[in-house]
Design a protein around this motif. Structure first.
Motif, PDB file in Angstrom:
ATOM      1  N   THR A 145       0.783  -1.155   0.115  1.00 38.09           N
ATOM      2  CA  THR A 145      -0.180  -0.171  -0.062  1.00 38.09           C
ATOM      3  C   THR A 145       0.853   1.237   0.081  1.00 38.09           C
ATOM      4  O   THR A 145       0.514   2.221  -0.601  1.00 38.09           O
ATOM      5  CB  THR A 145      -0.909  -0.066   1.165  1.00 38.09           C
ATOM      6  N   ARG A 146       1.848   1.367   0.426  1.00 37.56           N
ATOM      7  CA  ARG A 146       2.919   2.301   0.580  1.00 37.56           C
ATOM      8  C   ARG A 146       3.257   2.292   2.306  1.00 37.56           C
ATOM      9  O   ARG A 146       2.326   2.335   3.257  1.00 37.56           O
ATOM     10  CB  ARG A 146       2.314   3.736   0.167  1.00 37.56           C
ATOM     11  N   CYS A 147       4.493   2.644   2.501  1.00 37.74           N
ATOM     12  CA  CYS A 147       4.848   2.569   4.076  1.00 37.74           C
ATOM     13  C   CYS A 147       4.119   4.063   4.521  1.00 37.74           C
ATOM     14  O   CYS A 147       4.088   4.900   3.843  1.00 37.74           O
ATOM     15  CB  CYS A 147       6.158   3.056   4.445  1.00 37.74           C
ATOM     16  N   ASP A 148       3.531   4.031   5.738  1.00 37.60           N
ATOM     17  CA  ASP A 148       2.704   5.161   6.151  1.00 37.60           C
ATOM     18  C   ASP A 148       2.861   5.549   7.580  1.00 37.60           C
ATOM     19  O   ASP A 148       3.472   4.568   8.611  1.00 37.60           O
ATOM     20  CB  ASP A 148       1.676   4.814   6.148  1.00 37.60           C
ATOM     21  N   PRO A 149       2.850   6.682   8.026  1.00 37.12           N
ATOM     22  CA  PRO A 149       3.129   6.984   9.786  1.00 37.12           C
ATOM     23  C   PRO A 149       2.062   6.150  10.851  1.00 37.12           C
ATOM     24  O   PRO A 149       2.538   5.999  11.884  1.00 37.12           O
ATOM     25  CB  PRO A 149       3.054   8.365   9.803  1.00 37.12           C
ATOM     26  N   TYR A 150       0.844   5.978  10.104  1.00 36.35           N
ATOM     27  CA  TYR A 150      -0.389   5.555  11.077  1.00 36.35           C
ATOM     28  C   TYR A 150       0.235   3.803  11.359  1.00 36.35           C
ATOM     29  O   TYR A 150       0.372   3.481  12.640  1.00 36.35           O
ATOM     30  CB  TYR A 150      -1.495   5.667  10.260  1.00 36.35           C
ATOM     31  N   THR A 151       0.744   2.877  10.395  1.00 34.34           N
ATOM     32  CA  THR A 151       1.304   1.775  10.759  1.00 34.34           C
ATOM     33  C   THR A 151       2.498   1.657  11.329  1.00 34.34           C
ATOM     34  O   THR A 151       2.741   1.101  12.450  1.00 34.34           O
ATOM     35  CB  THR A 151       1.389   0.858   9.611  1.00 34.34           C
ATOM     36  N   HIS A 152       3.317   2.725  11.185  1.00 37.70           N
ATOM     37  CA  HIS A 152       4.564   2.885  11.821  1.00 37.70           C
ATOM     38  C   HIS A 152       4.145   3.149  13.378  1.00 37.70           C
ATOM     39  O   HIS A 152       4.834   2.600  14.366  1.00 37.70           O
ATOM     40  CB  HIS A 152       5.455   3.946  11.263  1.00 37.70           C
ATOM     41  N   LEU A 154       1.559   2.378  14.999  1.00 35.27           N
ATOM     42  CA  LEU A 154       1.120   1.012  15.631  1.00 35.27           C
ATOM     43  C   LEU A 154       2.013   0.151  15.871  1.00 35.27           C
ATOM     44  O   LEU A 154       1.983  -0.567  17.193  1.00 35.27           O
ATOM     45  CB  LEU A 154       0.023   0.527  14.568  1.00 35.27           C
ATOM     46  N   LEU A 155       3.033  -0.108  14.963  1.00 34.19           N
ATOM     47  CA  LEU A 155       3.987  -1.045  15.249  1.00 34.19           C
ATOM     48  C   LEU A 155       5.179  -0.756  16.166  1.00 34.19           C
ATOM     49  O   LEU A 155       5.823  -1.553  16.650  1.00 34.19           O
ATOM     50  CB  LEU A 155       4.572  -1.566  14.096  1.00 34.19           C
ATOM     51  N   SER A 156       5.371   0.531  16.425  1.00 34.36           N
ATOM     52  CA  SER A 156       6.393   1.022  17.135  1.00 34.36           C
ATOM     53  C   SER A 156       6.181   1.710  18.554  1.00 34.36           C
ATOM     54  O   SER A 156       6.742   2.573  19.032  1.00 34.36           O
ATOM     55  CB  SER A 156       7.275   2.102  16.560  1.00 34.36           C
ATOM     56  N   GLU A 157       4.696   1.450  19.080  1.00 30.26           N
ATOM     57  CA  GLU A 157       4.087   1.850  20.268  1.00 30.26           C
ATOM     58  C   GLU A 157       4.093   3.351  20.184  1.00 30.26           C
ATOM     59  O   GLU A 157       4.688   4.043  21.185  1.00 30.26           O
ATOM     60  CB  GLU A 157       4.947   1.424  21.289  1.00 30.26           C
ATOM     61  N   GLY A 158       3.789   4.094  18.999  1.00 28.68           N
ATOM     62  CA  GLY A 158       3.522   5.475  19.134  1.00 28.68           C
ATOM     63  C   GLY A 158       4.499   6.275  18.392  1.00 28.68           C
ATOM     64  O   GLY A 158       4.362   7.589  18.521  1.00 28.68           O
ATOM     65  N   ASP A 159       5.591   5.771  18.012  1.00 28.76           N
ATOM     66  CA  ASP A 159       6.689   6.762  17.666  1.00 28.76           C
ATOM     67  C   ASP A 159       6.078   7.387  16.308  1.00 28.76           C
ATOM     68  O   ASP A 159       5.586   6.677  15.462  1.00 28.76           O
ATOM     69  CB  ASP A 159       7.867   5.815  17.086  1.00 28.76           C
ATOM     70  N   HIS A 244      11.756  -0.202   6.370  1.00 29.95           N
ATOM     71  CA  HIS A 244      11.386   0.894   5.689  1.00 29.95           C
ATOM     72  C   HIS A 244      11.121   1.654   6.994  1.00 29.95           C
ATOM     73  O   HIS A 244      10.847   1.270   8.250  1.00 29.95           O
ATOM     74  CB  HIS A 244      10.590   0.643   4.679  1.00 29.95           C
ATOM     75  N   SER A 245      10.841   3.077   6.633  1.00 34.73           N
ATOM     76  CA  SER A 245      10.133   3.790   7.715  1.00 34.73           C
ATOM     77  C   SER A 245      11.103   4.222   9.003  1.00 34.73           C
ATOM     78  O   SER A 245      10.620   4.245  10.195  1.00 34.73           O
ATOM     79  CB  SER A 245       8.850   3.401   8.389  1.00 34.73           C
TER      80      SER A 245
END
Length: 283
Positions: A145-152, A154-159, A244-245
């Motif tokens: 889909t594209r790397c995005d700050p929302y998934t980032h 979610l997976l990094s506990e809010g970073d 990524h991200s």
């Protein structure tokens, strides 16, 4: 734990697949015409996309554009819109249904409903030699889909990370159009992952990425079927060999070059019409 298999499990698994959207009746692009037009075209513009950033570019219909690898292996996330109407944008899901999970020369980038027409046609792909590797990986996908700050987050506990491709494309579109970032974000959509090598694991069906085979000089050439506004992000994952991200990956710029064919080079070509469906939906 999986349920016990029924007695006819193997018979069910052995049913042959059926192609959901046979492409025999799709209008075929005139690749020899497009390639001849590219051979005699002159470069009229060039846009450099810095590492971990995004930039917009415009391509008049009947022109061509090239996404070029320079300096080092790098993948890019591509969005396309009708230059006069942002509601007509690239539809990765329908493109995937029509052409498959990964694109190459002869495949087309189709626009969203209700337009559903070719926006751009891939004319040349210098990575077409890669094919399918032992892991099922292929190049230039329309599944991620594209790397995005929302998934980032979610997976990094809010970073918070602001150089994901989604954010890069959002900033680029806002700068190009004068829209606010909040307004521009709604127009950013699923991408063609240019040069990215991806697939699905056989064991779990998870989306994977691996080091892109792209090298400086490799490129994808496109023919603009309609007037296009494009945006390209040089992904913060670099060649996507590890992650990524983040700022950890080695990243490189990408270049978009715009080409104008010589007069008369496209004799007989006409831009595609919008989809013929009447939008009545049976009412």
């Amino acid at each position: 734990m999986p349920r016990p298999a029924p007695a006819d499990a193997e018979a069910r698994r052995a049913v042959a697949p059926v192609i959901a959207y046979p492409d025999d009746s799709l209008p075929a692009p005139d690749l020899p015409l497009y390639r001849a037009a590219m051979a005699g075209a002159r470069k009229v513009d060039e846009v450099r996309i810095p590492p971990r950033e995004g930039r917009c570019f415009r391509v008049p219909r009947g022109h061509l554009f090239r996404i070029l690898s320079v300096e080092g292996p790098q993948v890019g996330d591509l969005n396309l819109w009708n230059a006069a109407d942002l509601s007509e944008r690239f539809y990765s899901g329908k493109t995937r249904a029509l052409h498959g999970t990964h694109l190459t020369a002869g495949d087309r980038m189709w626009s969203a409903f209700p337009h559903l027409r070719p926006m751009a046609t891939i004319v040349e792909d210098t990575l077409d030699w890669y094919g399918t590797d032992a892991y099922g990986g292929r190049v230039h996908d329309v599944i991620g889909t594209r790397c995005d700050p929302y998934t980032h987050a979610l997976l990094s506990e809010g970073d918070a990370y602001h150089h994901c491709c989604h954010s890069n494309l959002t900033r680029a579109l806002a700068a190009e159009t004068g829209l606010s970032p909040a307004e521009a974000e709604g127009h950013v959509h699923d991408v063609l992952n240019v040069f990215m090598c991806t697939g699905f694991t056989r064991e779990t069906g998870q989306y994977f990425m691996k080091a892109s085979p792209v090298r400086p000089g490799d490129h994808l050439d496109f023919f603009a079927e309609i007037d296009l506004l494009g945006a390209l992000s040089a992904c913060p994952g670099g060649d996507c060999s590890a992650e990524h991200s983040s700022d950890a990956a080695a990243c490189h710029p990408l270049v978009v070059q715009i080409f104008e064919p010589a007069d008369g080079a496209l004799a007989g070509w006409t831009p595609p019409e919008r989809n013929a469906y009447d939008r009545s939906h049976g009412a």
